[in-house]
Design a protein around this motif. Structure first.
Motif, PDB file in Angstrom:
ATOM      1  N   TYR A  28      -1.016  11.617  -4.472  1.00  0.00           N
ATOM      2  CA  TYR A  28      -0.944  10.755  -3.284  1.00  0.00           C
ATOM      3  C   TYR A  28      -0.024  11.346  -2.220  1.00  0.00           C
ATOM      4  O   TYR A  28      -0.390  11.437  -1.039  1.00  0.00           O
ATOM      5  CB  TYR A  28      -0.453   9.363  -3.681  1.00  0.00           C
ATOM      6  CG  TYR A  28      -0.162   8.469  -2.503  1.00  0.00           C
ATOM      7  CD1 TYR A  28      -1.191   7.813  -1.831  1.00  0.00           C
ATOM      8  CD2 TYR A  28       1.150   8.282  -2.056  1.00  0.00           C
ATOM      9  CE1 TYR A  28      -0.925   6.996  -0.742  1.00  0.00           C
ATOM     10  CE2 TYR A  28       1.414   7.469  -0.960  1.00  0.00           C
ATOM     11  CZ  TYR A  28       0.379   6.834  -0.306  1.00  0.00           C
ATOM     12  OH  TYR A  28       0.646   6.036   0.776  1.00  0.00           O
ATOM     13  N   GLY A  31      -1.367  14.241  -0.428  1.00  0.00           N
ATOM     14  CA  GLY A  31      -2.541  13.972   0.376  1.00  0.00           C
ATOM     15  C   GLY A  31      -3.843  14.343  -0.288  1.00  0.00           C
ATOM     16  O   GLY A  31      -4.883  14.441   0.383  1.00  0.00           O
ATOM     17  N   THR A  33      -5.242  12.631  -3.056  1.00  0.00           N
ATOM     18  CA  THR A  33      -5.972  11.430  -3.474  1.00  0.00           C
ATOM     19  C   THR A  33      -6.322  10.572  -2.270  1.00  0.00           C
ATOM     20  O   THR A  33      -5.442  10.235  -1.467  1.00  0.00           O
ATOM     21  CB  THR A  33      -5.110  10.604  -4.452  1.00  0.00           C
ATOM     22  OG1 THR A  33      -4.762  11.408  -5.567  1.00  0.00           O
ATOM     23  CG2 THR A  33      -5.877   9.388  -4.931  1.00  0.00           C
ATOM     24  N   PRO A  34      -7.585  10.206  -2.102  1.00  0.00           N
ATOM     25  CA  PRO A  34      -7.953   9.300  -0.999  1.00  0.00           C
ATOM     26  C   PRO A  34      -7.366   7.920  -1.247  1.00  0.00           C
ATOM     27  O   PRO A  34      -7.562   7.332  -2.299  1.00  0.00           O
ATOM     28  CB  PRO A  34      -9.484   9.271  -1.048  1.00  0.00           C
ATOM     29  CG  PRO A  34      -9.824   9.639  -2.455  1.00  0.00           C
ATOM     30  CD  PRO A  34      -8.758  10.594  -2.906  1.00  0.00           C
ATOM     31  N   SER A  35      -6.609   7.415  -0.307  1.00  0.00           N
ATOM     32  CA  SER A  35      -5.957   6.118  -0.480  1.00  0.00           C
ATOM     33  C   SER A  35      -6.590   5.089   0.450  1.00  0.00           C
ATOM     34  O   SER A  35      -7.286   5.429   1.406  1.00  0.00           O
ATOM     35  CB  SER A  35      -4.448   6.232  -0.186  1.00  0.00           C
ATOM     36  OG  SER A  35      -4.247   6.689   1.144  1.00  0.00           O
ATOM     37  N   ASN A  37      -8.745   2.682  -0.444  1.00  0.00           N
ATOM     38  CA  ASN A  37      -9.954   2.027  -0.943  1.00  0.00           C
ATOM     39  C   ASN A  37      -9.639   1.220  -2.191  1.00  0.00           C
ATOM     40  O   ASN A  37      -8.572   1.335  -2.795  1.00  0.00           O
ATOM     41  CB  ASN A  37     -11.063   3.055  -1.229  1.00  0.00           C
ATOM     42  CG  ASN A  37     -10.583   4.152  -2.171  1.00  0.00           C
ATOM     43  OD1 ASN A  37     -10.059   3.868  -3.239  1.00  0.00           O
ATOM     44  ND2 ASN A  37     -10.787   5.409  -1.778  1.00  0.00           N
ATOM     45  N   PHE A  40      -8.769   3.165  -5.489  1.00  0.00           N
ATOM     46  CA  PHE A  40      -7.394   3.667  -5.520  1.00  0.00           C
ATOM     47  C   PHE A  40      -6.423   2.553  -5.889  1.00  0.00           C
ATOM     48  O   PHE A  40      -5.564   2.721  -6.759  1.00  0.00           O
ATOM     49  CB  PHE A  40      -7.025   4.260  -4.164  1.00  0.00           C
ATOM     50  CG  PHE A  40      -5.577   4.640  -4.044  1.00  0.00           C
ATOM     51  CD1 PHE A  40      -5.095   5.802  -4.616  1.00  0.00           C
ATOM     52  CD2 PHE A  40      -4.685   3.818  -3.360  1.00  0.00           C
ATOM     53  CE1 PHE A  40      -3.748   6.158  -4.509  1.00  0.00           C
ATOM     54  CE2 PHE A  40      -3.348   4.160  -3.252  1.00  0.00           C
ATOM     55  CZ  PHE A  40      -2.873   5.333  -3.821  1.00  0.00           C
TER      56      PHE A  40
END
Length: 369
Positions: A28, A31, A33-35, A37, A40
């Protein structure tokens, strides 16, 4: 302290959760991991729960190794770090500073223990063993300190006039924080040194289960649990910071009052020790069960209030402690019923059902004031 076999190795989940938490947090902050959503946040919530359970487990292992009184101090400190971390994360995320989050959490912790947890322990233990015996000296010590702290922290602020609203001024707040800490230290000394026999298992408790408590973990397991404890506690604080906006959204979407946030935090913090308390009751160790339950509530209020007082003093965040009249009535009722059911020294299923009845009303009033 939970009565697990400390001589054995750490369960797999107590290692996996801290490791996966570190991986997720690293991804996280880098940068990767897509956060933002739902997937997550679902992962964050799942790991947060796992990290809380892992933290308490490793604290119990370390506590079993160092012995008393330091063991109780370590366990209480770990639980306090978890609770304070969750409270501070939500206070920082709240637009108005969340002046009531600490109050709602502490109140909820006391009510969950006195009504839900004790009620469940009495029902489960009474259903299997019919009647269970307690050491009155130890139980009365818990209730005396807990009742005093709950009154001065949650009820008295409604009647002071030096500050507006259900709040203390700085002098009063400092005095409450110091008294809370002093009472807890005095209680800890009595529990672990001066009158330790008051809190030991009752004479007719299950002998095999009592002996299991004395198993001491190895040096290797102690050091590994120490490292994993630090990782887990750090993970709890950081994950709480990430999840706090989503929790606020959930409270709003469910049309629950803001006060219900405290119920969620308290339930999460108390979950590990609650499971241990119920297991102890089922194993016919009622005194250990009550020690775990009341000890969790006592640490929650006695240590959280001083730490939050320091935080609000340095961050200039408002703090409201006094609960509403309806919650005051429920708190007084819970303390009164706890005295009636626990101090005779013998418990049955009926007494547990009474506690659970109050717990249901507590949840309903929390959700629909």
């Amino acid at each position: 302290m939970a009565s697990t076999s400390h001589a054995a190795g750490n369960p797999w989940w107590t290692i996996v959760f801290p490791v996966v938490t570190v991986i997720l947090l690293a991804a996280y902050f880098l940068g990767i991991t897509p956060s933002g959503n739902n997937i997550f946040y679902s992962a964050v919530a799942f790991l947060l729960c796992g990290a809380v359970f892992a933290s308490v487990h490793h604290a119990e292992v370390v506590a079993a190794r160092v012995g008393e009184p330091f063991g109780s101090i370590i366990l209480a400190a770990a639980v306090t770090v978890i609770e304070v971390g969750l409270i501070v994360a939500l206070m920082l995320a709240a637009p108005d500073g969340g002046p009531t989050i600490a109050r709602d959490t502490v109140y909820s912790a006391v009510m969950i223990v006195l009504t839900g947890l004790i009620g469940l322990c009495l029902v489960m233990g009474g259903r299997k063993h019919f009647e269970q015996k307690l050491r009155v000296q130890g139980t009365s010590s818990y209730l005396a300190v807990l009742g005093t702290l709950a009154t001065i922290a949650l009820i008295l602020p409604n009647y002071t006039v030096s500050a507006s609203g259900p709040s203390y001024n700085q002098t009063q707040l400092a005095a409450v924080a110091l008294v809370s800490l002093a009472l807890y230290i005095a209680f800890l000394f009595v529990q672990t040194v001066r009158h330790r026999d008051y809190f030991l298992s009752a004479p007719d408790d299950s002998e095999d289960a009592v002996n299991e408590e004395h198993a001491v973990p190895t040096n290797a397991r102690t050091w590994s649990s120490t490292a994993l404890l630090l990782v887990s506690l750090t993970g709890v604080v950081l994950l709480a910071k990430l999840f706090s906006p989503k929790l606020n959204e959930f409270i709003i979407a469910a049309k629950l009052p803001n006060d219900f946030t405290g119920v969620i935090i308290a339930g999460l913090v108390l979950a590990p020790e609650s499971i241990a308390a119920v297991r102890a009751s089922l194993a016919n160790r009622p005194q250990t069960s009550i020690n775990l339950a009341l000890g969790s509530a006592l640490a929650s209020i006695a240590l959280t209030i001083p730490v939050i007082t320091l935080f609000t003093a340095f961050s200039h965040t408002p703090l409201q402690l006094g609960v509403s009249p309806a919650k005051t009535v429920l708190l007084v009722l819970a303390m009164f019923v706890s005295v009636i059911t626990l101090l005779p020294g013998r418990t049955t299923v009926l007494q547990g059902i009474v506690h659970l009845g109050i717990f249901v009303i507590f949840i309903v009033v929390a959700a629909v004031p």
